[in-house]
Design a protein around this motif. Structure first.
Motif, PDB file in Angstrom:
ATOM      1  N   VAL A  53       7.813 -12.061   4.128  1.00  0.00           N
ATOM      2  CA  VAL A  53       6.647 -12.274   4.983  1.00  0.00           C
ATOM      3  C   VAL A  53       5.956 -13.578   4.593  1.00  0.00           C
ATOM      4  CG1 VAL A  53       6.245  -9.812   5.425  1.00  0.00           C
ATOM      5  CG2 VAL A  53       5.191 -10.885   3.435  1.00  0.00           C
ATOM      6  N   ASP A  54       5.070 -14.059   5.463  1.00  0.00           N
ATOM      7  CA  ASP A  54       4.262 -15.244   5.159  1.00  0.00           C
ATOM      8  C   ASP A  54       3.376 -14.906   3.966  1.00  0.00           C
ATOM      9  OD1 ASP A  54       3.208 -17.812   5.488  1.00  0.00           O
ATOM     10  OD2 ASP A  54       1.682 -17.122   6.897  1.00  0.00           O
ATOM     11  N   ASN A  55       3.328 -15.798   2.977  1.00  0.00           N
ATOM     12  CA  ASN A  55       2.767 -15.423   1.679  1.00  0.00           C
ATOM     13  C   ASN A  55       1.253 -15.358   1.564  1.00  0.00           C
ATOM     14  OD1 ASN A  55       2.182 -18.193   1.700  1.00  0.00           O
ATOM     15  ND2 ASN A  55       2.377 -18.300  -0.513  1.00  0.00           N
ATOM     16  N   ASN A  56       0.467 -15.817   2.510  1.00  0.00           N
ATOM     17  CA  ASN A  56      -0.983 -15.876   2.279  1.00  0.00           C
ATOM     18  C   ASN A  56      -1.763 -14.896   3.158  1.00  0.00           C
ATOM     19  OD1 ASN A  56      -0.517 -17.190   4.661  1.00  0.00           O
ATOM     20  ND2 ASN A  56      -1.796 -18.959   4.203  1.00  0.00           N
ATOM     21  N   ASP A  57      -1.154 -13.754   3.476  1.00  0.00           N
ATOM     22  CA  ASP A  57      -1.791 -12.733   4.304  1.00  0.00           C
ATOM     23  C   ASP A  57      -1.587 -11.373   3.640  1.00  0.00           C
ATOM     24  OD1 ASP A  57      -2.219 -14.656   6.559  1.00  0.00           O
ATOM     25  OD2 ASP A  57      -0.027 -14.613   6.595  1.00  0.00           O
ATOM     26  N   ASN A  58      -2.223 -10.353   4.192  1.00  0.00           N
ATOM     27  CA  ASN A  58      -2.061  -8.987   3.715  1.00  0.00           C
ATOM     28  C   ASN A  58      -1.125  -8.249   4.674  1.00  0.00           C
ATOM     29  OD1 ASN A  58      -4.116  -9.445   1.725  1.00  0.00           O
ATOM     30  ND2 ASN A  58      -5.617  -9.147   3.338  1.00  0.00           N
ATOM     31  N   TYR A  59      -0.173  -7.526   4.118  1.00  0.00           N
ATOM     32  CA  TYR A  59       0.781  -6.760   4.925  1.00  0.00           C
ATOM     33  C   TYR A  59       0.817  -5.320   4.437  1.00  0.00           C
ATOM     34  CZ  TYR A  59       2.304 -11.272   6.600  1.00  0.00           C
ATOM     35  OH  TYR A  59       2.328 -12.524   7.157  1.00  0.00           O
ATOM     36  N   ARG A  60       1.004  -4.410   5.385  1.00  0.00           N
ATOM     37  CA  ARG A  60       1.093  -2.986   5.068  1.00  0.00           C
ATOM     38  C   ARG A  60       2.314  -2.395   5.770  1.00  0.00           C
ATOM     39  NH1 ARG A  60      -2.515   0.061   2.905  1.00  0.00           N
ATOM     40  NH2 ARG A  60      -4.216  -1.350   3.420  1.00  0.00           N
ATOM     41  N   LEU A  61       3.093  -1.635   5.009  1.00  0.00           N
ATOM     42  CA  LEU A  61       4.170  -0.834   5.589  1.00  0.00           C
ATOM     43  C   LEU A  61       3.740   0.622   5.510  1.00  0.00           C
ATOM     44  CD1 LEU A  61       7.569  -2.251   4.281  1.00  0.00           C
ATOM     45  CD2 LEU A  61       6.614  -2.406   6.563  1.00  0.00           C
ATOM     46  N   SER A  62       3.891   1.313   6.629  1.00  0.00           N
ATOM     47  CA  SER A  62       3.570   2.731   6.704  1.00  0.00           C
ATOM     48  C   SER A  62       4.797   3.472   7.197  1.00  0.00           C
ATOM     49  CB  SER A  62       2.401   2.967   7.661  1.00  0.00           C
ATOM     50  OG  SER A  62       1.271   2.230   7.245  1.00  0.00           O
ATOM     51  N   CYS A  63       4.946   4.716   6.773  1.00  0.00           N
ATOM     52  CA  CYS A  63       6.097   5.533   7.142  1.00  0.00           C
ATOM     53  C   CYS A  63       5.668   6.765   7.908  1.00  0.00           C
ATOM     54  CB  CYS A  63       6.853   5.972   5.892  1.00  0.00           C
ATOM     55  SG  CYS A  63       7.739   4.641   5.085  1.00  0.00           S
ATOM     56  N   SER A  64       6.587   7.235   8.763  1.00  0.00           N
ATOM     57  CA  SER A  64       6.332   8.434   9.549  1.00  0.00           C
ATOM     58  C   SER A  64       7.633   9.191   9.759  1.00  0.00           C
ATOM     59  CB  SER A  64       5.743   8.042  10.912  1.00  0.00           C
ATOM     60  OG  SER A  64       5.636   9.165  11.759  1.00  0.00           O
ATOM     61  N   ARG A  65       7.527  10.495   9.794  1.00  0.00           N
ATOM     62  CA  ARG A  65       8.677  11.331  10.155  1.00  0.00           C
ATOM     63  C   ARG A  65       8.809  11.425  11.667  1.00  0.00           C
ATOM     64  NH1 ARG A  65       9.194  16.671   6.528  1.00  0.00           N
ATOM     65  NH2 ARG A  65       8.986  15.742   4.480  1.00  0.00           N
ATOM     66  N   ASP A  66       7.668  11.429  12.385  1.00  0.00           N
ATOM     67  CA  ASP A  66       7.669  11.737  13.820  1.00  0.00           C
ATOM     68  C   ASP A  66       7.271  10.569  14.719  1.00  0.00           C
ATOM     69  OD1 ASP A  66       4.940  11.525  13.420  1.00  0.00           O
ATOM     70  OD2 ASP A  66       4.534  13.647  13.751  1.00  0.00           O
ATOM     71  N   GLY A  67       6.884   9.422  14.167  1.00  0.00           N
ATOM     72  CA  GLY A  67       6.478   8.278  14.973  1.00  0.00           C
ATOM     73  C   GLY A  67       5.029   8.350  15.453  1.00  0.00           C
ATOM     74  N   ARG A  68       4.289   9.372  15.024  1.00  0.00           N
ATOM     75  CA  ARG A  68       2.877   9.515  15.418  1.00  0.00           C
ATOM     76  C   ARG A  68       1.924   9.447  14.234  1.00  0.00           C
ATOM     77  NH1 ARG A  68       5.135  13.924  18.898  1.00  0.00           N
ATOM     78  NH2 ARG A  68       4.858  15.084  16.993  1.00  0.00           N
ATOM     79  N   ARG A  69       2.245  10.138  13.171  1.00  0.00           N
ATOM     80  CA  ARG A  69       1.378  10.162  11.984  1.00  0.00           C
ATOM     81  C   ARG A  69       2.021   9.302  10.893  1.00  0.00           C
ATOM     82  NH1 ARG A  69       1.985  15.718  13.289  1.00  0.00           N
ATOM     83  NH2 ARG A  69       3.491  15.698  11.616  1.00  0.00           N
ATOM     84  N   TYR A  70       1.311   8.248  10.498  1.00  0.00           N
ATOM     85  CA  TYR A  70       1.835   7.298   9.515  1.00  0.00           C
ATOM     86  C   TYR A  70       1.052   7.382   8.209  1.00  0.00           C
ATOM     87  CZ  TYR A  70       4.802   5.070  12.968  1.00  0.00           C
ATOM     88  OH  TYR A  70       5.773   4.820  13.889  1.00  0.00           O
ATOM     89  N   THR A  71       1.773   7.160   7.110  1.00  0.00           N
ATOM     90  CA  THR A  71       1.185   7.111   5.780  1.00  0.00           C
ATOM     91  C   THR A  71       1.560   5.779   5.147  1.00  0.00           C
ATOM     92  OG1 THR A  71       1.430   9.504   5.546  1.00  0.00           O
ATOM     93  CG2 THR A  71       1.117   8.236   3.520  1.00  0.00           C
ATOM     94  N   SER A  72       0.581   5.084   4.595  1.00  0.00           N
ATOM     95  CA  SER A  72       0.838   3.807   3.945  1.00  0.00           C
ATOM     96  C   SER A  72       1.717   4.020   2.710  1.00  0.00           C
ATOM     97  CB  SER A  72      -0.488   3.160   3.538  1.00  0.00           C
ATOM     98  OG  SER A  72      -0.251   1.939   2.891  1.00  0.00           O
ATOM     99  N   VAL A  73       2.792   3.197   2.601  1.00  0.00           N
ATOM    100  CA  VAL A  73       3.680   3.303   1.448  1.00  0.00           C
ATOM    101  C   VAL A  73       3.786   2.004   0.650  1.00  0.00           C
ATOM    102  CG1 VAL A  73       5.057   5.186   2.404  1.00  0.00           C
ATOM    103  CG2 VAL A  73       5.766   2.814   2.803  1.00  0.00           C
ATOM    104  N   LEU A  74       3.392   0.889   1.261  1.00  0.00           N
ATOM    105  CA  LEU A  74       3.470  -0.392   0.555  1.00  0.00           C
ATOM    106  C   LEU A  74       2.398  -1.331   1.075  1.00  0.00           C
ATOM    107  CD1 LEU A  74       4.952  -2.308  -1.420  1.00  0.00           C
ATOM    108  CD2 LEU A  74       6.429  -2.971   0.478  1.00  0.00           C
TER     109      LEU A  74
END
Length: 192
Positions: free
Chosen positions: A91-112
């Motif tokens: 990713v571009d190095n001077n920003d904040n990024y978040r990866l979130s995961c979901s089992r169903d595509g509706r409810r996401y939980t931040s993982v990184l």
């Protein structure tokens, strides 16, 4: 216990369990698709094609997807449920990024979460990894392994110029066992 009694007992269970084959090693998962929400530039397939530009490449390199609005997000469909054990991304190095995961595509939980100070590149695209054997491994990344079929990338802060060239997800295929609620049936719940 009679056979039909056992089946009734099984159908009354409401416990979800995630099982993995313990002898399976984590491997890079080949996603089936990626979708973007909002306005961005370049093909989304670039996010899952397995290729990255050189460290420090410009955010608008032809191998990067870039955008200017923090409400833009991308959802990668892994095609099945996996136990996610590692992430490598550029990713571009001077920003904040978040990866979130979901089992169903509706409810996401931040993982990184990657803060703008993450990594070693002073300008341009930065590769980071949660994998201990990877050359771009960063020990201090806040990564939470877990089950997922969908991975969502979002960005915020920084200079409001965001970019990503690759998101590699490692893990093992999971089998999700979700017994049905008791419906009066004596049939056992399906096992997928």
């Amino acid at each position: 216990m009679r056979r039909t009694g056992f089946r009734t007992f099984l159908s009354m269970l409401s416990i979800s369990a995630l099982t993995l084959t313990s002898s399976v090693q984590a491997e890079i998962i080949k996603p089936v698709s990626v979708k973007g929400i909002g306005k961005y530039t370049n093909s989304l397939r670039l996010l899952i094609d397995g290729r990255t530009p050189l460290q420090g490449a410009a955010f608008d390199d032809p191998s990067c997807v870039y955008w200017y609005d923090p409400s833009v997000s991308f959802v990668i469909d892994l095609g099945a449920l996996y136990m996610i054990s590692g992430i490598t991304m550029q990713v571009d190095n001077n920003d904040n990024y978040r990866l979130s995961c979901s089992r169903d595509g509706r409810r996401y939980t931040s993982v990184l979460y990657l803060g703008s100070e993450t990594g070693e590149t002073g300008w341009g695209m930065e590769t980071v990894s949660t994998g201990k054997g990877h050359k771009e491994y960063i020990q201090d990344l806040r990564f939470t392994p877990g089950p997922a079929r969908y991975i969502k990338l979002s960005a915020s802060g920084g200079d409001l110029i965001y970019a990503a060239s690759e998101i590699l997800v490692s893990g093992t295929r999971a089998v999700n066992l979700v017994p049905q609620q008791n419906s009066g049936s004596t049939n056992p719940p399906p096992v997928n």
